[in-house]
Design a protein around this motif. Structure first.
Motif, PDB file in Angstrom:
ATOM      1  N   GLU A 180     -38.922  34.082  37.330  1.00  0.00           N
ATOM      2  CA  GLU A 180     -39.895  33.437  37.007  1.00  0.00           C
ATOM      3  C   GLU A 180     -39.892  31.741  37.375  1.00  0.00           C
ATOM      4  OE1 GLU A 180     -37.844  35.180  34.970  1.00  0.00           O
ATOM      5  OE2 GLU A 180     -39.470  37.012  35.185  1.00  0.00           O
ATOM      6  N   LYS A 181     -38.537  31.177  37.288  1.00  0.00           N
ATOM      7  CA  LYS A 181     -38.576  29.783  37.579  1.00  0.00           C
ATOM      8  C   LYS A 181     -38.959  29.393  39.076  1.00  0.00           C
ATOM      9  CE  LYS A 181     -35.416  28.523  33.859  1.00  0.00           C
ATOM     10  NZ  LYS A 181     -34.231  27.894  33.238  1.00  0.00           N
ATOM     11  N   VAL A 182     -38.594  30.479  40.058  1.00  0.00           N
ATOM     12  CA  VAL A 182     -38.554  30.332  41.331  1.00  0.00           C
ATOM     13  C   VAL A 182     -40.117  30.274  41.717  1.00  0.00           C
ATOM     14  CG1 VAL A 182     -38.422  31.680  43.450  1.00  0.00           C
ATOM     15  CG2 VAL A 182     -36.512  31.198  41.935  1.00  0.00           C
ATOM     16  N   ASP A 196     -33.608  32.181  43.675  1.00  0.00           N
ATOM     17  CA  ASP A 196     -32.976  32.480  42.364  1.00  0.00           C
ATOM     18  C   ASP A 196     -31.430  32.519  42.749  1.00  0.00           C
ATOM     19  OD1 ASP A 196     -31.750  33.407  40.239  1.00  0.00           O
ATOM     20  OD2 ASP A 196     -33.123  35.338  40.211  1.00  0.00           O
ATOM     21  N   TYR A 197     -30.514  31.396  42.217  1.00  0.00           N
ATOM     22  CA  TYR A 197     -29.036  31.509  42.680  1.00  0.00           C
ATOM     23  C   TYR A 197     -28.144  32.656  42.048  1.00  0.00           C
ATOM     24  CZ  TYR A 197     -28.172  29.451  38.032  1.00  0.00           C
ATOM     25  OH  TYR A 197     -28.169  29.155  36.741  1.00  0.00           O
ATOM     26  N   ARG A 198     -28.866  33.282  41.137  1.00  0.00           N
ATOM     27  CA  ARG A 198     -28.108  34.452  40.384  1.00  0.00           C
ATOM     28  C   ARG A 198     -28.540  35.757  41.450  1.00  0.00           C
ATOM     29  NH1 ARG A 198     -27.183  33.099  34.994  1.00  0.00           N
ATOM     30  NH2 ARG A 198     -28.638  31.374  34.475  1.00  0.00           N
ATOM     31  N   GLY A 247     -20.092  23.337  35.607  1.00  0.00           N
ATOM     32  CA  GLY A 247     -19.004  23.048  35.160  1.00  0.00           C
ATOM     33  C   GLY A 247     -18.955  22.628  33.701  1.00  0.00           C
ATOM     34  N   TYR A 248     -20.049  22.292  33.212  1.00  0.00           N
ATOM     35  CA  TYR A 248     -19.762  21.512  31.728  1.00  0.00           C
ATOM     36  C   TYR A 248     -19.150  22.290  30.573  1.00  0.00           C
ATOM     37  CZ  TYR A 248     -23.059  18.233  33.667  1.00  0.00           C
ATOM     38  OH  TYR A 248     -23.548  16.913  34.614  1.00  0.00           O
ATOM     39  N   ASN A 249     -19.340  23.873  30.609  1.00  0.00           N
ATOM     40  CA  ASN A 249     -18.783  24.366  29.471  1.00  0.00           C
ATOM     41  C   ASN A 249     -17.580  25.057  30.005  1.00  0.00           C
ATOM     42  OD1 ASN A 249     -20.549  24.089  27.699  1.00  0.00           O
ATOM     43  ND2 ASN A 249     -21.864  25.631  28.238  1.00  0.00           N
ATOM     44  N   ILE A 274     -25.316   6.757  37.727  1.00  0.00           N
ATOM     45  CA  ILE A 274     -25.668   7.181  36.226  1.00  0.00           C
ATOM     46  C   ILE A 274     -26.894   6.172  36.280  1.00  0.00           C
ATOM     47  CG2 ILE A 274     -25.092   6.551  33.873  1.00  0.00           C
ATOM     48  CD1 ILE A 274     -23.155   8.753  35.128  1.00  0.00           C
ATOM     49  N   VAL A 275     -27.891   6.983  35.415  1.00  0.00           N
ATOM     50  CA  VAL A 275     -29.232   6.516  35.365  1.00  0.00           C
ATOM     51  C   VAL A 275     -29.252   5.084  34.810  1.00  0.00           C
ATOM     52  CG1 VAL A 275     -29.522   7.638  33.155  1.00  0.00           C
ATOM     53  CG2 VAL A 275     -31.535   6.958  34.807  1.00  0.00           C
ATOM     54  N   GLY A 276     -28.409   4.585  33.832  1.00  0.00           N
ATOM     55  CA  GLY A 276     -28.492   3.188  33.363  1.00  0.00           C
ATOM     56  C   GLY A 276     -28.195   2.075  34.253  1.00  0.00           C
ATOM     57  N   GLY A 322     -32.547  28.260  29.039  1.00  0.00           N
ATOM     58  CA  GLY A 322     -33.540  28.754  28.050  1.00  0.00           C
ATOM     59  C   GLY A 322     -34.901  27.878  28.417  1.00  0.00           C
ATOM     60  N   ASN A 323     -34.837  26.894  29.154  1.00  0.00           N
ATOM     61  CA  ASN A 323     -35.927  25.892  29.288  1.00  0.00           C
ATOM     62  C   ASN A 323     -36.617  25.825  30.634  1.00  0.00           C
ATOM     63  OD1 ASN A 323     -33.354  24.747  30.138  1.00  0.00           O
ATOM     64  ND2 ASN A 323     -34.505  22.889  30.555  1.00  0.00           N
ATOM     65  N   VAL A 324     -38.009  25.719  30.725  1.00  0.00           N
ATOM     66  CA  VAL A 324     -38.512  25.430  32.003  1.00  0.00           C
ATOM     67  C   VAL A 324     -39.057  24.075  31.794  1.00  0.00           C
ATOM     68  CG1 VAL A 324     -40.478  25.790  33.446  1.00  0.00           C
ATOM     69  CG2 VAL A 324     -39.196  27.780  32.308  1.00  0.00           C
TER      70      VAL A 324
HETATM   71  P1  NDP Z   1     -32.279  20.615  32.594  1.00  0.00           P
HETATM   72  O1  NDP Z   1     -33.566  20.422  32.055  1.00  0.00           O
HETATM   73  O2  NDP Z   1     -32.199  20.845  34.130  1.00  0.00           O
HETATM   74  O3  NDP Z   1     -31.479  21.876  32.059  1.00  0.00           O
HETATM   75  C1  NDP Z   1     -30.453  22.332  32.426  1.00  0.00           C
HETATM   76  C2  NDP Z   1     -30.541  23.431  33.364  1.00  0.00           C
HETATM   77  O4  NDP Z   1     -29.428  23.478  33.956  1.00  0.00           O
HETATM   78  C3  NDP Z   1     -30.878  24.712  32.800  1.00  0.00           C
HETATM   79  O5  NDP Z   1     -32.242  24.768  32.529  1.00  0.00           O
HETATM   80  C4  NDP Z   1     -30.188  25.939  33.731  1.00  0.00           C
HETATM   81  O6  NDP Z   1     -31.388  26.075  34.804  1.00  0.00           O
HETATM   82  C5  NDP Z   1     -29.264  25.026  34.578  1.00  0.00           C
HETATM   83  N1  NDP Z   1     -27.920  25.608  34.502  1.00  0.00           N
HETATM   84  C6  NDP Z   1     -27.224  25.612  33.480  1.00  0.00           C
HETATM   85  N2  NDP Z   1     -25.909  26.287  33.897  1.00  0.00           N
HETATM   86  C7  NDP Z   1     -26.067  26.504  35.336  1.00  0.00           C
HETATM   87  C8  NDP Z   1     -25.084  26.831  36.052  1.00  0.00           C
HETATM   88  N3  NDP Z   1     -23.927  27.438  35.800  1.00  0.00           N
HETATM   89  N4  NDP Z   1     -25.643  27.078  37.547  1.00  0.00           N
HETATM   90  C9  NDP Z   1     -26.658  26.463  38.170  1.00  0.00           C
HETATM   91  N5  NDP Z   1     -27.850  25.868  36.865  1.00  0.00           N
HETATM   92  C10 NDP Z   1     -27.289  25.973  35.677  1.00  0.00           C
HETATM   93  O7  NDP Z   1     -31.242  19.533  32.526  1.00  0.00           O
HETATM   94  P2  NDP Z   1     -31.738  17.854  33.027  1.00  0.00           P
HETATM   95  O8  NDP Z   1     -32.627  18.004  33.825  1.00  0.00           O
HETATM   96  O9  NDP Z   1     -31.642  17.071  31.737  1.00  0.00           O
HETATM   97  O10 NDP Z   1     -30.223  17.432  33.896  1.00  0.00           O
HETATM   98  C11 NDP Z   1     -30.221  17.936  35.078  1.00  0.00           C
HETATM   99  C12 NDP Z   1     -28.844  17.566  35.494  1.00  0.00           C
HETATM  100  O11 NDP Z   1     -28.965  15.958  35.648  1.00  0.00           O
HETATM  101  C13 NDP Z   1     -27.575  17.681  34.715  1.00  0.00           C
HETATM  102  O12 NDP Z   1     -26.545  18.170  35.544  1.00  0.00           O
HETATM  103  C14 NDP Z   1     -27.448  16.422  34.291  1.00  0.00           C
HETATM  104  O13 NDP Z   1     -26.118  16.168  33.642  1.00  0.00           O
HETATM  105  C15 NDP Z   1     -27.906  15.404  35.145  1.00  0.00           C
HETATM  106  N6  NDP Z   1     -28.228  14.157  34.409  1.00  0.00           N
HETATM  107  C16 NDP Z   1     -27.624  13.121  35.300  1.00  0.00           C
HETATM  108  C17 NDP Z   1     -27.874  11.760  34.872  1.00  0.00           C
HETATM  109  C18 NDP Z   1     -27.277  10.550  35.514  1.00  0.00           C
HETATM  110  O14 NDP Z   1     -27.288   9.704  35.097  1.00  0.00           O
HETATM  111  N7  NDP Z   1     -26.299  11.037  36.664  1.00  0.00           N
HETATM  112  C19 NDP Z   1     -29.239  11.466  34.011  1.00  0.00           C
HETATM  113  C20 NDP Z   1     -29.737  12.702  33.409  1.00  0.00           C
HETATM  114  C21 NDP Z   1     -29.263  14.066  33.685  1.00  0.00           C
HETATM  115  P3  NDP Z   1     -31.310  27.655  35.389  1.00  0.00           P
HETATM  116  O15 NDP Z   1     -31.990  28.658  34.718  1.00  0.00           O
HETATM  117  O16 NDP Z   1     -31.889  27.320  36.727  1.00  0.00           O
HETATM  118  O17 NDP Z   1     -29.954  28.095  35.433  1.00  0.00           O
END
Ligand code: NDP
Length: 333
Positions: A180-182, A196-198, A247-249, A274-276, A322-324
């Motif tokens: 769906e996202k694709v 779709d990377y999965r 890698g966040y979790n 970093i955005v700021g 869970g988000n688009v």
């Molecule tokens: P998103 O709206 O993109 O939400 C996170 C998405 O990450 C999910 O919808 C999911 O989409 C995807 N995701 C989760 N786990 C995995 C995985 N294992 N492999 C691939 N995709 C995954 O978040 P943001 O747009 O807010 O942020 C996107 C990225 O930008 C993040 O890495 C965030 O840390 C980074 N960021 C960096 C900033 C900076 O200043 N450097 C500032 C803001 C954000 P899917 O269904 O496709 O898996």
């Protein structure tokens, strides 16, 4: 007022029991302060890092204290004549129903247009600025470039793809986590190709989607995606290193990328940011992007979760995909 506290540091994926909703009575605003009723809150990937309890580029959340995050609210009581009752403001005291803040720590936003206040948490907010800064100023997009962005259906990624198209990219490729996202990327956002990377190895799918190689990679994901982008990179390709959400979790070190020597052989530039870091770029961002959002050249999509009490669920859902578009929580009308 109700506010979320972090009560346990998540191990691996966060659980709703890591958060507690706490009642608190707020005093009247002191001189220069505002009492704000929040309308919408942001849940963002960077918050996962702040839950871990170690300082990275920002301080961690303290346990048993109100959590911070982007929010837009309306002034309900004011002790600053420049911010009358009814003013809509952007601020960082999210994860709560009401915020008491110095007016100087808020910014008035215009909500006359067709887009709701949540646009300042997404396309015209921090994620939009991240996309703009990373693509145009860190990767230095050039006309004709093939751009690959991971996390492409999210808040940052969707803006990267659309900005690339508007700024003359030759080919725009995205990856996301469902069919769906694709379809959304190709049919609604105008990506030239998406996968779709999965559904299979990233490297193989990327090579097919970008047969002439990648000139710019905007990395939101890290891991296997980064390894694949290095494999498919053209000589002198530029990478905007924005995030590494795969890698966040994680509770152990990543197994990819394994091909970092190609950075040398292909003379790649990988630039973290970093955005700021570049506040002076914000003005150009609004000038460039706000009109494109207003006239529909840039499409805005959000996933809205209703109710402050569901903020932890919204955050966990966002980390799971869970988000688009931008994930936001609607707190009040
Ligand atoms: P998103 O709206 O993109 O939400 C996170 C998405 O990450 C999910 O919808 C999911 O989409 C995807 N995701 C989760 N786990 C995995 C995985 N294992 N492999 C691939 N995709 C995954 O978040 P943001 O747009 O807010 O942020 C996107 C990225 O930008 C993040 O890495 C965030 O840390 C980074 N960021 C960096 C900033 C900076 O200043 N450097 C500032 C803001 C954000 P899917 O269904 O496709 O898996």
């Amino acid at each position: 007022a109700r506010e979320f506290h972090l009560v346990a540091r998540p191990q691996g994926e966060p659980a709703v029991t890591d958060f507690a909703l706490v009642e608190r009575t707020l005093p009247d605003p002191g001189p220069g302060e505002l009492l704000i009723r929040n309308l919408v809150l942001s849940v963002d990937p960077y918050m996962r890092g702040k839950m871990a309890g170690v300082r990275t580029y920002t301080d961690p959340y303290e346990l048993n204290a109100p959590m911070e995050g982007g929010a837009v609210g309306v002034v309900e009581a004011s002790a600053d004549p420049d911010f009358p009752v009814g003013t809509t403001v952007l601020h960082t005291a999210g994860w709560r129903s009401h915020a008491l803040l110095p007016a100087a720590r808020t910014r008035p936003v215009n909500t006359d247009g067709p887009l709701g206040p949540s646009v300042y948490l997404g396309a015209l907010g921090m994620p939009g600025l991240t996309a703009y800064v990373g693509l145009l100023h860190k990767a230095g997009l050039r006309e004709g470039d093939t751009v690959f962005v991971s996390g492409a259906a999210g808040a940052v990624g969707g803006m990267v793809g659309q900005l690339a198209r508007l700024h003359g990219a030759g080919r725009v490729v995205g990856s996301a986590g469902s069919p769906e996202k694709v379809a959304y990327l190709v049919d609604e956002l105008g990506f030239d190709a998406a996968f779709d990377y999965r559904a299979g190895p990233v490297r193989k799918q990327l090579a097919e989607a970008a047969p002439d190689g990648v000139d710019v990679y905007f990395d939101n994901v890290g891991g296997e995606h980064l390894e694949a982008a290095i494999w498919c990179a053209n000589d002198f390709a530029r990478f905007a290193m924005c995030g590494s959400i795969s890698g966040y979790n994680a509770t152990s070190a990543p197994s990819a990328p394994r091909n970092l020597f190609q950075i040398v052989t292909k003379r790649l530039t990988l630039r973290g940011f970093i955005v700021g870091d570049d506040p002076e770029l914000a003005e150009g961002f609004y000038r460039d992007v706000a009109p494109a959002v207003a006239d529909g050249r840039i499409k805005v999509r959000e996933t809205v979760v209703a109710g402050l009490e569901n903020t932890p669920e919204a955050f966990i859902s966002m980390l799971r995909g869970g988000n688009v578009g931008k994930m936001v929580v609607r707190v009040s009308d």
